[in-house]
Design an enzyme around this catalytic site. Structure first.
Site, PDB file in Angstrom:
ATOM      1  N   LYS A   1       0.835  -1.217   0.000  1.00 35.38           N
ATOM      2  CA  LYS A   1       0.000   0.000   0.000  1.00 35.38           C
ATOM      3  C   LYS A   1       0.861   1.255   0.000  1.00 35.38           C
ATOM      4  CE  LYS A   1      -2.498   2.646   3.494  1.00 35.38           C
ATOM      5  NZ  LYS A   1      -1.399   3.249   4.255  1.00 35.38           N
ATOM      6  N   ASN A   2       1.829   1.321   0.914  1.00 31.25           N
ATOM      7  CA  ASN A   2       2.540   2.589   1.071  1.00 31.25           C
ATOM      8  C   ASN A   2       3.541   2.859  -0.058  1.00 31.25           C
ATOM      9  OD1 ASN A   2       0.979   3.274   3.212  1.00 31.25           O
ATOM     10  ND2 ASN A   2       2.464   2.675   4.785  1.00 31.25           N
TER      11      ASN A   2
ATOM     12  N   ARG B   1      -4.165  10.439   3.154  1.00 32.24           N
ATOM     13  CA  ARG B   1      -2.877  10.987   3.532  1.00 32.24           C
ATOM     14  C   ARG B   1      -1.979  11.182   2.306  1.00 32.24           C
ATOM     15  NH1 ARG B   1      -1.099  13.871   7.322  1.00 32.24           N
ATOM     16  NH2 ARG B   1       1.132  13.786   7.566  1.00 32.24           N
TER      17      ARG B   1
ATOM     18  N   CYS C   1      -5.312   8.365   8.516  1.00 35.78           N
ATOM     19  CA  CYS C   1      -5.593   7.902   9.877  1.00 35.78           C
ATOM     20  C   CYS C   1      -5.175   8.973  10.872  1.00 35.78           C
ATOM     21  CB  CYS C   1      -4.845   6.609  10.155  1.00 35.78           C
ATOM     22  SG  CYS C   1      -5.508   5.211   9.237  1.00 35.78           S
TER      23      CYS C   1
ATOM     24  N   ARG D   1      -0.200  15.359  12.596  1.00 35.47           N
ATOM     25  CA  ARG D   1       0.598  14.798  11.496  1.00 35.47           C
ATOM     26  C   ARG D   1       1.088  15.954  10.624  1.00 35.47           C
ATOM     27  NH1 ARG D   1      -1.990   9.273   9.195  1.00 35.47           N
ATOM     28  NH2 ARG D   1       0.095   9.161   8.297  1.00 35.47           N
ATOM     29  N   PRO D   2       2.145  16.623  11.089  1.00 38.37           N
ATOM     30  CA  PRO D   2       2.607  17.816  10.368  1.00 38.37           C
ATOM     31  C   PRO D   2       3.266  17.468   9.032  1.00 38.37           C
ATOM     32  CG  PRO D   2       4.109  17.278  12.159  1.00 38.37           C
ATOM     33  CD  PRO D   2       2.996  16.278  12.231  1.00 38.37           C
ATOM     34  N   ILE D   3       3.337  18.458   8.144  1.00 38.10           N
ATOM     35  CA  ILE D   3       4.082  18.249   6.886  1.00 38.10           C
ATOM     36  C   ILE D   3       5.189  19.299   6.741  1.00 38.10           C
ATOM     37  CG2 ILE D   3       2.205  17.058   5.663  1.00 38.10           C
ATOM     38  CD1 ILE D   3       1.767  19.734   4.101  1.00 38.10           C
ATOM     39  N   ASP D   4       5.680  19.783   7.900  1.00 36.03           N
ATOM     40  CA  ASP D   4       6.704  20.832   7.846  1.00 36.03           C
ATOM     41  C   ASP D   4       7.969  20.375   7.112  1.00 36.03           C
ATOM     42  OD1 ASP D   4       6.766  19.191  10.333  1.00 36.03           O
ATOM     43  OD2 ASP D   4       8.693  20.178  10.608  1.00 36.03           O
ATOM     44  N   GLN D   5       8.312  19.088   7.224  1.00 35.69           N
ATOM     45  CA  GLN D   5       9.539  18.624   6.551  1.00 35.69           C
ATOM     46  C   GLN D   5       9.354  18.527   5.037  1.00 35.69           C
ATOM     47  OE1 GLN D   5      12.537  18.388   8.230  1.00 35.69           O
ATOM     48  NE2 GLN D   5      11.189  19.329   9.759  1.00 35.69           N
TER      49      GLN D   5
ATOM     50  N   ASP E   1       3.553   0.543  12.090  1.00 34.18           N
ATOM     51  CA  ASP E   1       2.310   0.047  11.481  1.00 34.18           C
ATOM     52  C   ASP E   1       2.005  -1.399  11.879  1.00 34.18           C
ATOM     53  OD1 ASP E   1       2.060   2.510  10.337  1.00 34.18           O
ATOM     54  OD2 ASP E   1       2.809   1.904   8.366  1.00 34.18           O
TER      55      ASP E   1
ATOM     56  N   ARG F   1      -9.231   0.546   3.579  1.00 35.05           N
ATOM     57  CA  ARG F   1      -8.289   1.490   2.982  1.00 35.05           C
ATOM     58  C   ARG F   1      -6.982   0.789   2.645  1.00 35.05           C
ATOM     59  NH1 ARG F   1      -6.236   5.556   6.552  1.00 35.05           N
ATOM     60  NH2 ARG F   1      -4.861   5.571   4.775  1.00 35.05           N
TER      61      ARG F   1
HETATM   62  N1  EPU Z   1       6.773  14.260  10.869  1.00 38.31           N
HETATM   63  C1  EPU Z   1       7.037  15.576  11.141  1.00 38.31           C
HETATM   64  N2  EPU Z   1       7.048  16.454  10.090  1.00 38.31           N
HETATM   65  C2  EPU Z   1       6.798  16.066   8.820  1.00 38.31           C
HETATM   66  C3  EPU Z   1       6.532  14.714   8.566  1.00 38.31           C
HETATM   67  C4  EPU Z   1       6.525  13.819   9.607  1.00 38.31           C
HETATM   68  O1  EPU Z   1       7.256  15.959  12.291  1.00 38.31           O
HETATM   69  O2  EPU Z   1       6.837  16.908   7.925  1.00 38.31           O
HETATM   70  C5  EPU Z   1       6.764  13.299  11.983  1.00 38.31           C
HETATM   71  C6  EPU Z   1       5.402  12.648  12.177  1.00 38.31           C
HETATM   72  O3  EPU Z   1       4.554  13.432  12.997  1.00 38.31           O
HETATM   73  C7  EPU Z   1       5.784  11.329  12.805  1.00 38.31           C
HETATM   74  C8  EPU Z   1       7.127  10.995  12.139  1.00 38.31           C
HETATM   75  O4  EPU Z   1       7.629  12.221  11.640  1.00 38.31           O
HETATM   76  O5  EPU Z   1       5.975  11.487  14.172  1.00 38.31           O
HETATM   77  C9  EPU Z   1       7.082  10.012  11.015  1.00 38.31           C
HETATM   78  O6  EPU Z   1       6.126  10.418  10.049  1.00 38.31           O
HETATM   79  P1  EPU Z   1       6.236  10.003   8.515  1.00 38.31           P
HETATM   80  O7  EPU Z   1       6.318  11.240   7.714  1.00 38.31           O
HETATM   81  O8  EPU Z   1       7.294   8.978   8.366  1.00 38.31           O
HETATM   82  O9  EPU Z   1       4.804   9.349   8.273  1.00 38.31           O
HETATM   83  P2  EPU Z   1       3.896   9.469   7.003  1.00 38.31           P
HETATM   84  O10 EPU Z   1       4.728   9.569   5.783  1.00 38.31           O
HETATM   85  O11 EPU Z   1       2.839  10.477   7.210  1.00 38.31           O
HETATM   86  C10 EPU Z   1       3.862   6.942   6.464  1.00 38.31           C
HETATM   87  C11 EPU Z   1       2.814   5.880   6.302  1.00 38.31           C
HETATM   88  C12 EPU Z   1       2.245   5.521   7.663  1.00 38.31           C
HETATM   89  C13 EPU Z   1       3.369   5.100   8.616  1.00 38.31           C
HETATM   90  C14 EPU Z   1       4.474   6.153   8.661  1.00 38.31           C
HETATM   91  C15 EPU Z   1       5.684   5.711   9.461  1.00 38.31           C
HETATM   92  C16 EPU Z   1       1.928   6.395   4.133  1.00 38.31           C
HETATM   93  C17 EPU Z   1       0.807   6.920   3.312  1.00 38.31           C
HETATM   94  N3  EPU Z   1       1.770   6.390   5.449  1.00 38.31           N
HETATM   95  O12 EPU Z   1       3.198   8.062   7.010  1.00 38.31           O
HETATM   96  O13 EPU Z   1       1.425   4.409   7.416  1.00 38.31           O
HETATM   97  O14 EPU Z   1       2.861   4.913   9.909  1.00 38.31           O
HETATM   98  O15 EPU Z   1       4.902   6.460   7.321  1.00 38.31           O
HETATM   99  O16 EPU Z   1       6.227   4.557   8.928  1.00 38.31           O
HETATM  100  O17 EPU Z   1       2.942   5.955   3.603  1.00 38.31           O
HETATM  101  C18 EPU Z   1      -0.354   2.940   7.763  1.00 38.31           C
HETATM  102  O18 EPU Z   1      -0.017   2.368   6.713  1.00 38.31           O
HETATM  103  O19 EPU Z   1      -1.189   2.482   8.578  1.00 38.31           O
HETATM  104  C19 EPU Z   1       0.258   4.224   8.074  1.00 38.31           C
HETATM  105  C20 EPU Z   1      -0.257   5.059   8.940  1.00 38.31           C
END
Ligand code: EPU
Length: 431
Positions: free
Chosen positions: A22-23, A93, A117, A122-126, A307, A399
């Site tokens: 999925k991811n 997401r 979820c 769930r910030p996107i600052d990075q 996960d 999903r």
């Molecule tokens: N984070 C920040 N700033 C950012 C991005 C992330 O502080 O700009 C923090 C998040 O708050 C979190 C950590 O960094 O504490 C890791 O977040 P990451 O960005 O790795 O997560 P994501 O890309 O939003 C993906 C998967 C999630 C999985 C995480 C961690 C997708 C669509 N989602 O989320 O999958 O938990 O990586 O491996 O790829 C799931 O499949 O159930 C799921 C939630």
């Protein structure tokens, strides 16, 4: 509205074939937006997240054609990025990958803030830091993200991510692969789906090296061309079936997997007394004895995946002794614990730590899927519980799990999808 009805206590036997990851799929489908030509993508999981992304691409003018249940051809040659189906984007997401893809190809993007979820902020600052370093002006306002490349095309840059982030790594990789010059992403995430996205883009003409390490180097190219690509198997779907047999007992072969990606999960299951044998592209998982306690700390890959945390918590709730789970990725990923408690689990949560006192058995109850993996956890609990479990809000599960009911039934589980109008038994009062 539909629910799952599970009669627990039946061990699992047989073979289950794992679908595409999925991811990886949710990044690769948006990546197809950058390609001028036809992308043939195989092993696409049949789940609602991929359906939604294909619908979004179609709205943008892509031609998407399913060749069979898991193979899609996407032609984005004529895509225009005018108005997009923002209501759909808001639901998932992974719609944030459209920012990187649109910026990379068109030099501008307008998307919604991503959904998905809910387990804390769930910030996107990075992501924004990366795009800005590549020369984009990014503005977040009114629930939308607007991004424009200064001068019309992004420029390569050195980017250090302050947090190891799967999404930011992939999004910056997307944006950078058509930027002018060289980009380096340091402190990059290393998950298998990062490597898969890089392999997909490279097979379409990109020049990305080092994916799978914490330093990814990208030489920008002018254009991406069409081609064929097969998505890797889903590490977490495989782990979920491994956890299911650990909880319910029995012996199953989990096939179409990359055993190396499952090492962290296999290691924990072995500590719990579960036998795991690896073959070339399958693992055999056998649980004949009572489960033993263990501790789990979730971390970015190659650490134990967040996960899989809820599913393993469900398994540990009937292990002998006290287990400690530490969530190292998300701030709030224990909402499902209330649901497991309704089934008799003894779990205390304090911040990022959950203490699980193993009980002899769980008891079926009406429960809800709070999110995708939380949903998998209550299904696993239902499979090993005594009596009947009803799971509602299964749209979260759908999903990310292709045909969960069909696959579990083929392993001998007593689980069925029922329509809402069959009332679930009332929730017993818990004092
Ligand atoms: N984070 C920040 N700033 C950012 C991005 C992330 O502080 O700009 C923090 C998040 O708050 C979190 C950590 O960094 O504490 C890791 O977040 P990451 O960005 O790795 O997560 P994501 O890309 O939003 C993906 C998967 C999630 C999985 C995480 C961690 C997708 C669509 N989602 O989320 O999958 O938990 O990586 O491996 O790829 C799931 O499949 O159930 C799921 C939630």
């Amino acid at each position: 509205m539909e629910k799952y009805r599970i009669i627990g206590g039946k061990p699992l036997y047989g073979e289950v074939e794992i679908s595409g990851a999925k991811n990886a799929a949710v990044a690769i489908i948006p990546a197809a937006l950058m390609v001028e030509g036809v992308c043939r993508i195989e092993n696409v999981p049949e789940i609602s997240d991929t359906d939604m992304l294909l619908t979004i691409l179609s709205h943008l003018g892509a031609k998407c054609r399913m060749l069979n249940k898991s193979t899609v051809e996407i032609d984005c040659t004529r895509v225009q990025i005018n108005e997009a189906p923002y209501d759909l984007m808001r639901k998932i997401r992974a719609s944030y990958y459209l920012i990187g893809a649109m910026l990379g190809r068109f030099g501008r993007a307008k998307t919604t803030m991503p959904g998905g979820c809910n387990f804390g902020v769930r910030p996107i600052d990075q992501h924004i830091k990366g795009m800005t370093a590549l020369g984009a002006d990014v503005e977040v306002s009114g629930g939308f993200v607007f991004a424009t490349a200064r001068g019309g095309r992004l420029k390569g840059a050195e980017i250090y991510l302050d947090k190891v982030s799967v999404g930011a790594t992939m999004n910056v990789m997307l944006a950078a692969c058509m930027a002018e010059g060289r980009t380096v992403i340091d402190n990059a995430a290393r998950e298998p789906h990062i490597v898969d996205l890089a392999n997909f883009l490279n097979s379409m003409g990109a020049d990305i090296r080092g994916a799978g390490t914490d330093s990814i180097r990208i030489n920008g190219v002018r254009k991406l061309h069409g081609g064929s690509y097969t998505i890797i198997p889903d590490q977490i779907e495989a782990g979920t079936y491994m956890a299911a047999v650990a909880a319910a007992g029995g012996e199953i072969r989990v096939s179409n997997v990359i055993p190396k990606h499952l090492d962290c999960i296999s290691a924990k299951l072995r500590e719990m007394g579960v036998e795991v044998e690896e073959d070339e592209d399958s693992v055999v998982v056998r649980r004949m004895r009572p489960l033993r306690r263990t501790n789990i700390k979730t971390q970015p890959y190659p650490g134990f995946p967040t996960d899989m945390q809820p599913q393993l918590c469900a398994v540990l709730s009937t292990a002998q002794g006290t287990s400690v789970i530490t969530e190292g990725v998300w701030d709030n990923r224990y909402k499902y614990v209330n649901e497991l408690r309704k089934m008799g689990a003894q779990i205390q949560v304090d911040g990022k730590t959950a203490i699980v006192e193993g009980v002899d058995r769980l008891t079926g109850a009406p429960v809800a899927a709070c999110d995708l993996r939380a949903g998998a956890a209550v299904v696993i609990a239902g499979l090993c519980a005594e009596g009947e479990t009803w799971v509602e809000d299964i749209q979260y599960i759908e999903r990310g799990y292709q045909d969960l009911v069909g696959k579990l039934r083929a392993l001998g589980a007593d689980i069925e999808l029922v329509e809402e109008d069959i009332p679930a038994p009332a929730m017993p009062q818990i004092c």
